[in-house]
Enzyme design. Structure first.
Site, PDB file in Angstrom:
ATOM      1  N   LYS A 291       0.639  -1.013  -0.188  1.00  0.00           N
ATOM      2  CA  LYS A 291       0.007   0.023   0.242  1.00  0.00           C
ATOM      3  C   LYS A 291       1.257   1.230  -0.262  1.00  0.00           C
ATOM      4  O   LYS A 291       2.160   1.237   0.944  1.00  0.00           O
ATOM      5  CB  LYS A 291      -1.208  -0.016   1.278  1.00  0.00           C
ATOM      6  CG  LYS A 291      -1.863   1.558   1.305  1.00  0.00           C
ATOM      7  CD  LYS A 291      -2.347   1.129   2.767  1.00  0.00           C
ATOM      8  CE  LYS A 291      -3.157   3.158   2.686  1.00  0.00           C
ATOM      9  NZ  LYS A 291      -4.047   3.640   4.108  1.00  0.00           N
TER      10      LYS A 291
ATOM     11  N   THR B 203      -8.843   3.447  11.955  1.00  0.00           N
ATOM     12  CA  THR B 203      -9.117   4.012  13.270  1.00  0.00           C
ATOM     13  C   THR B 203     -10.633   4.576  13.652  1.00  0.00           C
ATOM     14  O   THR B 203     -10.887   4.058  14.880  1.00  0.00           O
ATOM     15  CB  THR B 203      -9.470   6.152  13.053  1.00  0.00           C
ATOM     16  OG1 THR B 203      -7.875   6.047  12.069  1.00  0.00           O
ATOM     17  CG2 THR B 203      -8.762   6.788  14.013  1.00  0.00           C
TER      18      THR B 203
ATOM     19  N   GLY C  26      -8.031   9.016   9.714  1.00  0.00           N
ATOM     20  CA  GLY C  26      -8.432   9.952  10.566  1.00  0.00           C
ATOM     21  C   GLY C  26      -8.915  10.243  10.922  1.00  0.00           C
ATOM     22  O   GLY C  26      -9.317  10.694  12.569  1.00  0.00           O
TER      23      GLY C  26
ATOM     24  N   ALA D 110      -9.417   5.402   3.746  1.00  0.00           N
ATOM     25  CA  ALA D 110      -9.625   7.266   4.756  1.00  0.00           C
ATOM     26  C   ALA D 110     -10.126   7.646   5.091  1.00  0.00           C
ATOM     27  O   ALA D 110     -11.049   7.202   3.501  1.00  0.00           O
ATOM     28  CB  ALA D 110      -8.701   7.849   4.123  1.00  0.00           C
ATOM     29  N   GLY D 111     -10.752   8.014   5.956  1.00  0.00           N
ATOM     30  CA  GLY D 111     -11.618   8.976   6.212  1.00  0.00           C
ATOM     31  C   GLY D 111     -13.222   8.613   6.589  1.00  0.00           C
ATOM     32  O   GLY D 111     -14.239   9.072   6.861  1.00  0.00           O
TER      33      GLY D 111
END
EC number: 2.8.1.10
Lengths: 322, 255
Positions: free
Chosen positions: B94, B205, B155, B182-183
């Site tokens: 990644k 997260t 995050g 992400a997000g």
């Protein structure tokens, strides 16, 4: 006679609890002084069970609650509480922290200024954990060493433990399966321009920082948590993050002198909860993770109770020696 | 779903950072049913071997997707990828090249450069990118066979900040596996990504920092399933006006 391997915080606390109950104790310590136990020597010295409850298991909070009075028996403990703060843009972190912890109250800008005049006007709100405390881990280690020696415990420095001991408190140096190491890095600064009287925690999604006053303008800043077994000195990246966060706390900390940096490996089990583990004839006190000073007293108490129950019970004793 | 020729059933890819303990992580992995877990590699970890942690991960039996989190230049990312290949014995990487330390947005120029070099070296690159179509084209040109656009900054838990751009990306790259990376904050964010036709969601997260990471892992997996099933079932179009769901004809005559 009870033999213990390791004179770090776990070994000394165990020796204390056993000697206090009348046992004759000998500690074997491979290092030549208390300073040779990096996990204990480079610790933060926070006695902050409720703050730790943010991510730690409820057991940690429960076991840690007695640590403050335990340490106060032989070493100075500063009972000023912990003040948890966050930069304005990370304020959601503070709400989350409040939700996940107990035993705290909100303080506003005015009260923050009263508590820590140096921080006047810098933070709009914070969380105060009034019943928490901190100590100087090095002083505490020395004081506990003298206390156990006073109780008749013999500490053989620069002497590797024999193959067979009753209690193994050597952290990562023990051969206990299921242990892993979490590297922690810290810095000690001298900051005559900033007076802080209690432990400060600065929440940040990436670098949660704590600053612990050590007296005489000295502060400890910690600590990273890296899944690593590397012993090498603190990295530039970690130092940058720690000192950068300190600068956020107060720009005047930028004028402080860095007088020491250090790294230690904290031993942890898979769930980050410490425990006593029986392996053959040896009881291991291990996995104290980032909670050595907080949890060693409770574990040592468990150990001593277990030992004294067993030695009163003849059959258990025979089974152990069989 | 196929990623670089490998059949993958679970459409949830899970990150391994920030859990209260490795025990929470392994339970979250089990609860989510994920088959792919990302692991970040830091230099000190590589040298001192974070063996304890990696052994725990390996024992879960998941496929490891090492990442170059925290790298700020193409060179740094390439070196990290090479270390990761040695340690985890996988060509998968990644690729993250951070361009801005505040919002952790990718440096798309360095990203394309690193992706081309890593592909040349035999890596199979999963690039963490923006929702920019041109960058997506360049990454495919550099040899990537998967694209992983952000939903919101890493995050941040803000959900999909620009669903229109993500929709355009889906339309523009109909044959490329697309993963929102992400997000994601809530299960509904993950479901939304799947309803847009995305192939999978990568998150960390939202699970690791939840009060109950294991419960949240299960919730995310369920939401992703629901979103995918909804997408496959061809949802109705939204309408401006109400439309009675009960036919008017045949009403009872109340005399």
């Amino acid at each position: 006679m009870i033999t213990i391997a390791g004179a770090g915080v776990a070994g000394l606390a165990s020796a204390y609890e056993l000697a206090k109950r009348g046992a004759e104790v000998t500690i074997y310590e491979a290092g030549s002084s208390p300073a040779d136990n990096p996990s204990s020597w480079f610790a933060g010295g926070m006695l902050a069970p409720w703050c730790e409850g943010e991510v730690a298991d409820p057991q940690v909070v429960r076991l840690g609650a007695g640590a403050i009075n335990w340490w106060a028996q032989f070493t100075p403990v500063t009972r000023n509480g912990t003040l948890v703060l966050t930069p304005p843009r990370d304020r959601a972190e503070l709400d989350r922290f409040a939700r996940r912890t107990e035993h705290h109250r909100w303080v506003d800008a005015g009260e923050i200024a009263t508590l820590e005049p140096a921080l006047e006007g810098r933070f709009q709100r914070g969380l105060l954990f009034e019943d928490e405390a901190h100590l100087d881990p090095r002083r505490a280690l020395m004081d506990l060493t003298r206390t156990v020696q006073g109780l008749g415990v013999e500490i053989r420095y620069a002497t590797p433990a024999p193959d067979q001991v009753d209690v193994d408190c050597r952290g990562m140096a023990s051969d206990l399966p299921g242990l892993r190491s979490i590297r922690g890095e810290m810095a000690v600064i001298e900051a005559p321009d900033v007076q802080i009287s209690r432990t400060l925690r600065l929440l940040h999604p990436r670098i949660p920082l704590y600053l612990v006053p050590r007296g005489d303008d000295i502060y400890m800043i910690g600590a990273t948590m890296v899944e690593s077994a590397s012993w090498k000195p603190v990295t530039v990246r970690s130092l940058l993050e720690l000192l950068g966060a300190a600068f956020t706390l107060h720009p005047a900390l930028g004028e402080a002198s860095v007088i020491e940096t250090g790294a230690g490996l904290r031993p942890a089990f898979i769930d980050n909860i410490p425990r006593l583990k029986q392996r053959g004839e040896t009881t291991h006190v291990n996995g104290l993770y980032r909670h050595g000073y907080l949890l060693a007293p409770a574990l040592a108490g468990q150990l001593a109770r277990q030992f004294f129950q067993e030695s009163q019970d003849e059959t258990a004793c025979e089974r152990r020696t069989a | 779903m196929q990623l670089y020729g490998t059949d993958i059933t679970s459409r949830l890819l899970l990150g391994s950072a920030q859990y209260p303990s490795p025990a929470h992580l392994t339970k979250a992995i089990a609860a989510s049913g994920t088959e792919i877990v990302t692991v970040s590699l830091r230099r000190e970890t590589a040298q001192g071997s974070g063996a304890g942690f990696w052994d725990i991960l390996r024992q879960t039996g998941v496929r490891i997707l090492p990442n170059t989190a925290g790298c700020h230049t193409a060179t740094e990312a390439i070196t990290t990828a090479q270390m990761a290949r040695e340690i985890f014995a996988t060509p998968w990487i990644k690729l993250e090249v951070i361009g801005h330390s505040d919002n952790l947005q990718p440096d798309v120029f360095a990203l394309v450069e690193a992706a081309a070099e890593l592909t040349r070296q035999g890596f199979q690159v999963f690039p963490y990118t923006t929702d920019d179509l041109v960058v997506g084209d360049r990454l495919l040109g550099a040899g990537c066979e998967v694209l992983m656009p952000w939903g919101a900054p890493i995050g941040s838990g803000q959900g999909l900040r620009n669903p229109d751009a993500l929709r355009a990306m889906r339309a523009h790259f109909p044959e490329v596996p697309l993963i929102v990376d992400a997000g994601i904050g809530c299960p509904s964010d993950a479901a939304q990504a799947m309803e847009l036709g995305y192939d999978a969601v990568l998150l960390n997260t939202a699970v690791a920092k939840a009060g109950d990471p294991i419960g949240m892992a299960r919730a995310m997996a369920t939401a992703i399933d629901a979103g995918r099933m909804g997408f496959n079932a061809d949802p109705m179009e939204a309408r401006e006006m109400a439309a009675p769901s009960t036919p008017i004809l045949g009403l009872a005559e109340l005399v």
